[in-house]
Design an enzyme around this catalytic site. Structure first.
Site, PDB file in Angstrom:
ATOM      1  N   SER A 172      -7.322  -8.040   3.206  1.00 20.67           N
ATOM      2  CA  SER A 172      -7.059  -9.463   2.947  1.00 20.67           C
ATOM      3  C   SER A 172      -5.917 -10.010   3.796  1.00 20.67           C
ATOM      4  CB  SER A 172      -6.725  -9.649   1.456  1.00 20.67           C
ATOM      5  OG  SER A 172      -5.659  -8.769   1.106  1.00 20.67           O
TER       6      SER A 172
ATOM      7  N   LEU B 206      -3.401 -10.329   7.546  1.00 18.26           N
ATOM      8  CA  LEU B 206      -3.538 -10.863   8.910  1.00 18.26           C
ATOM      9  C   LEU B 206      -4.509 -10.040   9.757  1.00 18.26           C
ATOM     10  CD1 LEU B 206      -2.531 -12.483  11.453  1.00 18.26           C
ATOM     11  CD2 LEU B 206      -0.602 -10.894  11.546  1.00 18.26           C
ATOM     12  N   VAL B 207      -4.269  -8.740   9.865  1.00 23.01           N
ATOM     13  CA  VAL B 207      -5.091  -7.898  10.739  1.00 23.01           C
ATOM     14  C   VAL B 207      -6.458  -7.648  10.086  1.00 23.01           C
ATOM     15  CG1 VAL B 207      -5.211  -5.733  12.027  1.00 23.01           C
ATOM     16  CG2 VAL B 207      -2.984  -6.820  11.654  1.00 23.01           C
TER      17      VAL B 207
ATOM     18  N   TYR C 281      11.058   0.774   6.516  1.00 25.25           N
ATOM     19  CA  TYR C 281       9.693   0.597   7.044  1.00 25.25           C
ATOM     20  C   TYR C 281       9.425   1.616   8.150  1.00 25.25           C
ATOM     21  CZ  TYR C 281       5.943  -2.050   9.516  1.00 25.25           C
ATOM     22  OH  TYR C 281       4.782  -2.454  10.140  1.00 25.25           O
TER      23      TYR C 281
ATOM     24  N   LYS D  49       6.586   4.568   8.184  1.00 24.51           N
ATOM     25  CA  LYS D  49       5.484   4.502   9.165  1.00 24.51           C
ATOM     26  C   LYS D  49       5.446   5.772  10.019  1.00 24.51           C
ATOM     27  CE  LYS D  49       3.372   0.528   8.661  1.00 24.51           C
ATOM     28  NZ  LYS D  49       1.930   0.449   8.411  1.00 24.51           N
TER      29      LYS D  49
ATOM     30  N   ASN E  15       4.183  -6.854  18.018  1.00 25.01           N
ATOM     31  CA  ASN E  15       4.173  -7.947  17.027  1.00 25.01           C
ATOM     32  C   ASN E  15       2.813  -8.657  17.054  1.00 25.01           C
ATOM     33  OD1 ASN E  15       6.986  -7.342  17.415  1.00 25.01           O
ATOM     34  ND2 ASN E  15       7.470  -9.288  16.438  1.00 25.01           N
TER      35      ASN E  15
ATOM     36  N   HIS F  94       7.108 -13.057   9.459  1.00 23.29           N
ATOM     37  CA  HIS F  94       7.569 -12.734  10.803  1.00 23.29           C
ATOM     38  C   HIS F  94       7.890 -14.036  11.540  1.00 23.29           C
ATOM     39  CE1 HIS F  94       5.514  -8.828  10.065  1.00 23.29           C
ATOM     40  NE2 HIS F  94       6.510  -8.385  10.811  1.00 23.29           N
TER      41      HIS F  94
ATOM     42  N   ARG G  26      10.136  -9.963  22.879  1.00 23.27           N
ATOM     43  CA  ARG G  26       9.058  -9.372  22.084  1.00 23.27           C
ATOM     44  C   ARG G  26       7.740  -9.442  22.860  1.00 23.27           C
ATOM     45  NH1 ARG G  26      12.940  -8.126  19.617  1.00 23.27           N
ATOM     46  NH2 ARG G  26      13.458  -8.455  17.424  1.00 23.27           N
TER      47      ARG G  26
HETATM   48  P1  NAP Z   1      -0.198  -8.505   5.885  1.00 19.25           P
HETATM   49  O1  NAP Z   1      -0.861  -9.721   6.429  1.00 19.25           O
HETATM   50  O2  NAP Z   1       1.112  -8.657   5.183  1.00 19.25           O
HETATM   51  O3  NAP Z   1      -1.231  -7.783   4.921  1.00 19.25           O
HETATM   52  C1  NAP Z   1      -0.852  -6.668   4.184  1.00 19.25           C
HETATM   53  C2  NAP Z   1      -2.078  -6.160   3.484  1.00 19.25           C
HETATM   54  O4  NAP Z   1      -1.711  -5.015   2.708  1.00 19.25           O
HETATM   55  C3  NAP Z   1      -2.687  -7.182   2.509  1.00 19.25           C
HETATM   56  O5  NAP Z   1      -4.089  -7.079   2.577  1.00 19.25           O
HETATM   57  C4  NAP Z   1      -2.163  -6.701   1.169  1.00 19.25           C
HETATM   58  O6  NAP Z   1      -3.010  -7.047   0.081  1.00 19.25           O
HETATM   59  C5  NAP Z   1      -2.169  -5.202   1.386  1.00 19.25           C
HETATM   60  N1  NAP Z   1      -1.272  -4.522   0.455  1.00 19.25           N
HETATM   61  C6  NAP Z   1       0.081  -4.619   0.388  1.00 19.25           C
HETATM   62  N2  NAP Z   1       0.551  -3.868  -0.629  1.00 19.25           N
HETATM   63  C7  NAP Z   1      -0.535  -3.274  -1.196  1.00 19.25           C
HETATM   64  C8  NAP Z   1      -0.710  -2.393  -2.291  1.00 19.25           C
HETATM   65  N3  NAP Z   1       0.336  -1.950  -3.010  1.00 19.25           N
HETATM   66  N4  NAP Z   1      -1.962  -2.003  -2.601  1.00 19.25           N
HETATM   67  C9  NAP Z   1      -3.028  -2.451  -1.902  1.00 19.25           C
HETATM   68  N5  NAP Z   1      -2.930  -3.269  -0.846  1.00 19.25           N
HETATM   69  C10 NAP Z   1      -1.690  -3.689  -0.510  1.00 19.25           C
HETATM   70  O7  NAP Z   1       0.029  -7.425   7.005  1.00 19.25           O
HETATM   71  P2  NAP Z   1      -0.593  -7.328   8.466  1.00 19.25           P
HETATM   72  O8  NAP Z   1       0.320  -8.080   9.364  1.00 19.25           O
HETATM   73  O9  NAP Z   1      -2.041  -7.643   8.421  1.00 19.25           O
HETATM   74  O10 NAP Z   1      -0.366  -5.788   8.758  1.00 19.25           O
HETATM   75  C11 NAP Z   1      -1.443  -4.866   8.813  1.00 19.25           C
HETATM   76  C12 NAP Z   1      -0.918  -3.548   9.335  1.00 19.25           C
HETATM   77  O11 NAP Z   1      -0.427  -3.749  10.659  1.00 19.25           O
HETATM   78  C13 NAP Z   1       0.234  -2.993   8.521  1.00 19.25           C
HETATM   79  O12 NAP Z   1       0.071  -1.601   8.378  1.00 19.25           O
HETATM   80  C14 NAP Z   1       1.454  -3.322   9.355  1.00 19.25           C
HETATM   81  O13 NAP Z   1       2.485  -2.401   9.123  1.00 19.25           O
HETATM   82  C15 NAP Z   1       0.899  -3.245  10.753  1.00 19.25           C
HETATM   83  N6  NAP Z   1       1.609  -4.041  11.757  1.00 19.25           N
HETATM   84  C16 NAP Z   1       1.792  -5.385  11.578  1.00 19.25           C
HETATM   85  C17 NAP Z   1       2.474  -6.106  12.546  1.00 19.25           C
HETATM   86  C18 NAP Z   1       2.728  -7.609  12.411  1.00 19.25           C
HETATM   87  O14 NAP Z   1       3.418  -8.187  13.279  1.00 19.25           O
HETATM   88  N7  NAP Z   1       2.199  -8.276  11.404  1.00 19.25           N
HETATM   89  C19 NAP Z   1       2.960  -5.474  13.706  1.00 19.25           C
HETATM   90  C20 NAP Z   1       2.720  -4.100  13.864  1.00 19.25           C
HETATM   91  C21 NAP Z   1       2.041  -3.405  12.880  1.00 19.25           C
HETATM   92  P3  NAP Z   1      -2.898  -8.468  -0.707  1.00 19.25           P
HETATM   93  O15 NAP Z   1      -2.569  -9.518   0.327  1.00 19.25           O
HETATM   94  O16 NAP Z   1      -4.242  -8.629  -1.292  1.00 19.25           O
HETATM   95  O17 NAP Z   1      -1.783  -8.322  -1.684  1.00 19.25           O
HETATM   96  P1  GDP Z   2      10.947  -8.166  14.414  1.00 18.90           P
HETATM   97  O1  GDP Z   2      10.181  -8.492  15.637  1.00 18.90           O
HETATM   98  O2  GDP Z   2      10.478  -6.914  13.750  1.00 18.90           O
HETATM   99  O3  GDP Z   2      12.424  -8.167  14.667  1.00 18.90           O
HETATM  100  O4  GDP Z   2      10.689  -9.280  13.291  1.00 18.90           O
HETATM  101  P2  GDP Z   2      10.395 -10.844  13.296  1.00 18.90           P
HETATM  102  O5  GDP Z   2       8.981 -11.115  13.613  1.00 18.90           O
HETATM  103  O6  GDP Z   2      10.915 -11.327  11.985  1.00 18.90           O
HETATM  104  O7  GDP Z   2      11.254 -11.477  14.503  1.00 18.90           O
HETATM  105  C1  GDP Z   2      12.643 -11.498  14.423  1.00 18.90           C
HETATM  106  C2  GDP Z   2      13.256 -12.227  15.596  1.00 18.90           C
HETATM  107  O8  GDP Z   2      12.915 -13.624  15.531  1.00 18.90           O
HETATM  108  C3  GDP Z   2      14.788 -12.162  15.535  1.00 18.90           C
HETATM  109  O9  GDP Z   2      15.322 -12.210  16.842  1.00 18.90           O
HETATM  110  C4  GDP Z   2      15.120 -13.431  14.751  1.00 18.90           C
HETATM  111  O10 GDP Z   2      16.458 -13.856  14.996  1.00 18.90           O
HETATM  112  C5  GDP Z   2      14.102 -14.409  15.345  1.00 18.90           C
HETATM  113  N1  GDP Z   2      13.807 -15.558  14.469  1.00 18.90           N
HETATM  114  C6  GDP Z   2      14.076 -16.862  14.774  1.00 18.90           C
HETATM  115  N2  GDP Z   2      13.723 -17.672  13.768  1.00 18.90           N
HETATM  116  C7  GDP Z   2      13.163 -16.880  12.804  1.00 18.90           C
HETATM  117  C8  GDP Z   2      12.591 -17.158  11.530  1.00 18.90           C
HETATM  118  O11 GDP Z   2      12.508 -18.293  11.054  1.00 18.90           O
HETATM  119  N3  GDP Z   2      12.099 -16.075  10.828  1.00 18.90           N
HETATM  120  C9  GDP Z   2      12.136 -14.813  11.344  1.00 18.90           C
HETATM  121  N4  GDP Z   2      11.592 -13.818  10.627  1.00 18.90           N
HETATM  122  N5  GDP Z   2      12.714 -14.514  12.524  1.00 18.90           N
HETATM  123  C10 GDP Z   2      13.217 -15.536  13.247  1.00 18.90           C
END
Ligand code: NAP
Ligand code: GDP
Length: 353
Positions: free
Chosen positions: A44, A46-47, A174, A178, A203, A217, A247
């Protein structure tokens, strides 16, 4: 446990499966014509929603035969709980798992909740990988992140460096949780011959992101906060921190295509970085300007340097990906940003805010 050098020096016929060189296309029953049921944890999010988009597109065009995809969120099972995890696996009997579920958040949420990030993600990952083993799942692809690498490191980062030093202090909870996925993957491979692997995205941003003020984020945070500022007629907009950190950002639908490729085609236990090229790294200030353009904001961007910058950079090399998937084309950043801002404007009523 074997060290990286030991692994590189071993021959492919060694008993331990994870010593196979990553470029070898190991015959894989996983996706070789047998029907498969793919469970996507975190379906459900983002990814997860981006993978659903890509699979729906494939199915509309008539490809992807023999695959049943199941997208689960936390309402389907709280994966921190072993019994609920078992029940989910019993119900769906997956042959494959794309494991995305995690406690995820931006810099400021991580800084305030390191303990929770560690404990929740350790529990989720142990439950999902153990259930996958017990249910004889043929392949698991889990998600790491480029932000879990050591803080003091030589750039660009590559896949061999995950365990080479402490992570940045802002997100150690985190990061260590991971990193343990990689340890579990190696253990399940070494002791039980499992093909449990991991992908390492930079990211991510795109439709269906988490736009909450508390935990998002940087990209969804700035999209949401700028939209609110425009609604209030603000003349200035404050980006947190100096705007100078660097980034790499991958569009969620590009990452989704690469995750599906990894599930079908990448058969090594060794992690693989899924990132845009190093030349496409941008500053937070560039990001703010791209969002300003996509929103049509006419005011001035200012920087609130009382807020943290986090890690200065985490530049990652995608050369392993490029060597295996030569012709993959990433969506241009500005185009992906326009789609994401448009999605937010059209869906803010239902989006996670
Ligand atoms: P997200 O949008 O926050 O989604 C997180 C997902 O995990 C949701 O579907 C949520 O379910 C589920 N979840 C969280 N806690 C749970 C629990 N206790 N039991 C069952 N499901 C649970 O995250 P995302 O950005 O899509 O990330 C997906 C993966 O990519 C993660 O492993 C993350 O670490 C990795 N990742 C993300 C980023 C980024 O920038 N976003 C970057 C690098 C790696 P509900 O919403 O239904 O609660
Ligand atoms: P990171 O890439 O894991 O560090 O996480 P983020 O996606 O939260 O990005 C953080 C970077 O964005 C830092 O340099 C913050 O200072 C900058 N930033 C600027 N404005 C914002 C904001 O409104 N929210 C977040 N999360 N970060 C911000």
């Amino acid at each position: 446990m074997l060290r990286q050098n030991d692994i590189d020096n071993k021959k492919p016929d060694n008993e331990c499966q994870f010593v196979f060189p990553y470029f070898k296309d190991i015959p894989n029953k996983a996706m070789s014509g047998e029907s498969s049921t793919i469970l996507v944890t975190g379906g459900s999010g983002l990814v997860g929603q981006a993978i659903k988009y890509v699979i729906d597109e494939e199915q509309e065009s008539g490809s992807g035969d023999g695959e049943t995809w199941i997208f689960c969120g936390s309402k389907d099972a709280d994966l921190r709980d072993r019994a609920q995890t078992e029940a989910l696996f019993n119900k769906h009997k997956p042959t494959h798992v794309v494991h995305l579920a995690a406690m995820v958040g931006g810099l400021f949420h991580n800084m305030a909740h390191n303990l929770d990030f560690f404990r929740e993600n350790m529990a989720i990952n142990d439950n999902v990988l153990n259930a996958s083993h017990k249910h004889n799942v043929r392949k698991v692809v889990s998600c790491l992140s480029t932000c879990i690498f050591p803080d003091k490191i030589t750039y660009p980062i590559d896949e061999t460096m995950i365990h080479n030093g402490p992570p940045h202090s802002s997100n150690y909870g985190y990061s260590y949780a991971k990193r343990m996925i990689d340890i579990l993957n190696r253990g399940y491979s070494e002791q039980h011959g499992r093909t449990f692997t991991s992908v390492v995205p930079c990211n991510v941003f795109g439709p269906s992101d988490n736009f909450s003020l508390e935990s998002s984020h940087v990209i969804p945070a700035l999209i949401r906060r700028m939209d609110d500022a425009m609604a209030n007629g603000a003349a200035t907009f404050a980006v947190w921190g100096s705007g100078k950190p660097l980034r790499q950002f991958i569009y969620s639908r590009d990452l989704a295509r690469l995750c599906v490729w990894a599930l079908r085609r990448y058969h090594s236990v060794e992690p693989i970085i899924l990132s845009v090229d190093e030349k496409d790294e941008v500053t937070i200030s560039d990001v703010a300007e791209a969002i300003k353009k996509a929103h049509g904001f006419q005011g001035q961007i200012v920087y609130d340097t009382s807020k943290a910058d986090g890690q200065y950079k985490k530049t990652a090399s995608n050369s392993k990906l490029r060597s295996l998937y030569k012709d993959f084309e990433f969506t241009p950043f500005d185009e992906a940003m326009r789609t994401t801002v448009t999605w937010y404007k059209q869906n803010k009523g239902q989006a996670r805010t």
